[in-house]
Design an enzyme around this catalytic site. Structure first.
Site, PDB file in Angstrom:
ATOM      1  N   CYS A   1      30.848  43.246  43.602  1.00  0.00           N
ATOM      2  CA  CYS A   1      31.318  43.200  44.983  1.00  0.00           C
ATOM      3  C   CYS A   1      30.624  42.039  45.682  1.00  0.00           C
ATOM      4  CB  CYS A   1      31.026  44.515  45.698  1.00  0.00           C
ATOM      5  SG  CYS A   1      31.600  44.562  47.410  1.00  0.00           S
ATOM      6  N   GLY A   2      31.395  41.037  46.078  1.00  0.00           N
ATOM      7  CA  GLY A   2      30.823  39.845  46.689  1.00  0.00           C
ATOM      8  C   GLY A   2      30.258  40.106  48.069  1.00  0.00           C
ATOM      9  N   HIS A   3      31.072  40.700  48.946  1.00  0.00           N
ATOM     10  CA  HIS A   3      30.564  40.968  50.288  1.00  0.00           C
ATOM     11  C   HIS A   3      29.413  41.963  50.224  1.00  0.00           C
ATOM     12  CE1 HIS A   3      32.235  45.057  50.980  1.00  0.00           C
ATOM     13  NE2 HIS A   3      31.482  45.038  52.059  1.00  0.00           N
TER      14      HIS A   3
ATOM     15  N   CYS B   1      36.303  38.591  51.277  1.00  0.00           N
ATOM     16  CA  CYS B   1      36.176  39.235  49.968  1.00  0.00           C
ATOM     17  C   CYS B   1      35.623  38.260  48.926  1.00  0.00           C
ATOM     18  CB  CYS B   1      37.500  39.818  49.501  1.00  0.00           C
ATOM     19  SG  CYS B   1      37.365  40.802  47.983  1.00  0.00           S
ATOM     20  N   GLY B   2      34.434  38.557  48.430  1.00  0.00           N
ATOM     21  CA  GLY B   2      33.780  37.661  47.487  1.00  0.00           C
ATOM     22  C   GLY B   2      34.444  37.601  46.133  1.00  0.00           C
ATOM     23  N   THR B   3      34.721  38.766  45.544  1.00  0.00           N
ATOM     24  CA  THR B   3      35.392  38.757  44.241  1.00  0.00           C
ATOM     25  C   THR B   3      36.843  38.313  44.391  1.00  0.00           C
ATOM     26  OG1 THR B   3      35.863  41.139  44.427  1.00  0.00           O
ATOM     27  CG2 THR B   3      33.870  40.491  43.224  1.00  0.00           C
TER      28      THR B   3
ATOM     29  N   ASP C   1      40.023  44.679  53.523  1.00  0.00           N
ATOM     30  CA  ASP C   1      38.729  44.021  53.673  1.00  0.00           C
ATOM     31  C   ASP C   1      38.714  43.180  54.940  1.00  0.00           C
ATOM     32  OD1 ASP C   1      36.262  42.713  53.257  1.00  0.00           O
ATOM     33  OD2 ASP C   1      36.565  42.700  51.084  1.00  0.00           O
TER      34      ASP C   1
ATOM     35  N   HIS D   1      42.783  45.787  43.084  1.00  0.00           N
ATOM     36  CA  HIS D   1      42.911  45.189  44.403  1.00  0.00           C
ATOM     37  C   HIS D   1      44.233  44.421  44.498  1.00  0.00           C
ATOM     38  CE1 HIS D   1      38.629  45.922  44.043  1.00  0.00           C
ATOM     39  NE2 HIS D   1      38.396  45.542  45.275  1.00  0.00           N
TER      40      HIS D   1
END
Length: 333
Positions: A90-92, A253-255, A249, A223
């Site tokens: 999870c990026g964020h 969103c990082g990913t 989100d 997603h």
């Protein structure tokens, strides 16, 4: 009987919540964070539900546990939790967790400004800038990202044909660019995204084989990323990412940004060294960059990075008492 009290640092990353759980996390079995993730889901998923679902959380809630590293070269490990389960990456969540942990004194890096973090999807490198007690920004060097499926036309009940790509950036994303049956992100309401995303995800998950070549426990489209016009100065593209049962989100969103970079790289629209400022549904921004080319199994892939910021919003102690009929949370929809 009291099940536990969990002390938490609440934060948000570019608008999307992150709850860093600082106590009460279980001792998990496994050598890697991927194995520990499976143990958590099998034995302790009640903790996730209690902390993420209503009445202690909400539809958008996501969080993380900070663990000792699994690898000798790592500073720490992160287990991600959210309303839909435990994501491999999870990026964020990473940006928020690192910010909250550093500002709260919970994480001491081996080398200031740099971190190595074990996550279920593998291992990531992190850079950050800290001024006094505050973390200004965090940059994640994410796991390899690649385009898994290109120009697939799905028949979406009630909507019609929809052309998608499926790209991996730590999770598998069905990416929908503007077309006949989707006029673009800014021409749809949040209600439209919430209505159609679960159907698109279900059809994509059913019809497309998405299994990570290096870890078969990472599989399936989880997603949906809808693209469209930007509203913030300096943005190269905009997206709204749907995840869980009914979440959009609020961050870029990082990913999802990693998956978008991999898609655009595969299509020849970006090259190694290019930056891409990605905008969320509320206009907040991450800066993505293609750091290098690589391979994931037989797939051409990239090494993406994502740069963003987070802010602490508060501290709390959450009690889970199984005399409470809603001890382990609920979801209305």
């Amino acid at each position: 009987m009291l099940k536990g009290t969990f002390f938490c640092v609440d934060a948000h990353t570019c608008g999307n919540p992150v709850r860093l759980v600082t106590s009460g996390h279980p001792d998990l079995k496994g050598r890697t964070m991927s194995e520990k993730r499976q143990d958590f889901l099998a034995q302790y998923d009640w903790i996730r539900k209690a902390l993420m679902f209503e009445p202690r959380g909400h539809d958008m809630m996501s969080g993380a546990f900070l663990y000792p590293p699994c690898s000798d070269n790592a500073d720490a490990a992160i287990l991600f939790i959210e309303t839909s389960g435990c994501l491999p990456m999870c990026g964020h969540g990473t940006i928020g967790t690192i910010t909250a942990a550093l500002e709260s004194g919970l994480l001491t890096p081996k080398m200031p400004g740099q971190l190595t973090i074990d996550v279920p999807a593998g291992q990531i490198k992190v850079q950050y800038q800290q001024t006094g007690a505050k973390v200004d920004w965090v940059k994640i060097f994410n796991v390899p990202a690649y385009l898994a499926h290109k120009d697939v036309v799905l028949d979406i009940p009630g909507l019609g044909p929809l052309k998608i790509d499926v790209s991996y950036g730590g999770n598998y994303y069905a990416i929908v660019d503007p077309q006949a049956n989707f006029p673009g992100l800014r021409h749809w309401s949040a209600g439209d995204i919430l209505r159609w995303s679960p159907i698109v995800r279900e059809v994509a998950h059913r019809e497309l084989n998405c299994v990570h070549p290096d870890d078969p426990t990472v599989n399936g489209v989880s997603h949906v990323l809808w693209t469209g016009d930007t509203i913030s100065e300096g943005s190269n593209g905009a997206n709204a990412v749907f995840y869980g049962d009914k979440a959009i989100d609020r961050s870029p969103c990082g990913t999802g940004t990693s998956a978008r970079l991999a898609q655009l790289y595969s299509r020849g629209e970006l090259k190694v060294g290019d930056e891409y400022t990605h905008e969320s549904i509320i206009g907040s921004q991450f800066v993505g960059r293609i750091e290098a080319a690589t391979k994931v199994g037989a797939f051409d892939a990239i090494m993406p990075s994502i740069k963003g910021w987070a802010r602490i919003t508060g501290h709390n102690a959450i009690t889970v008492d199984d005399n409470d009929p809603y001890a382990f949370g609920f979801q209305v929809v």
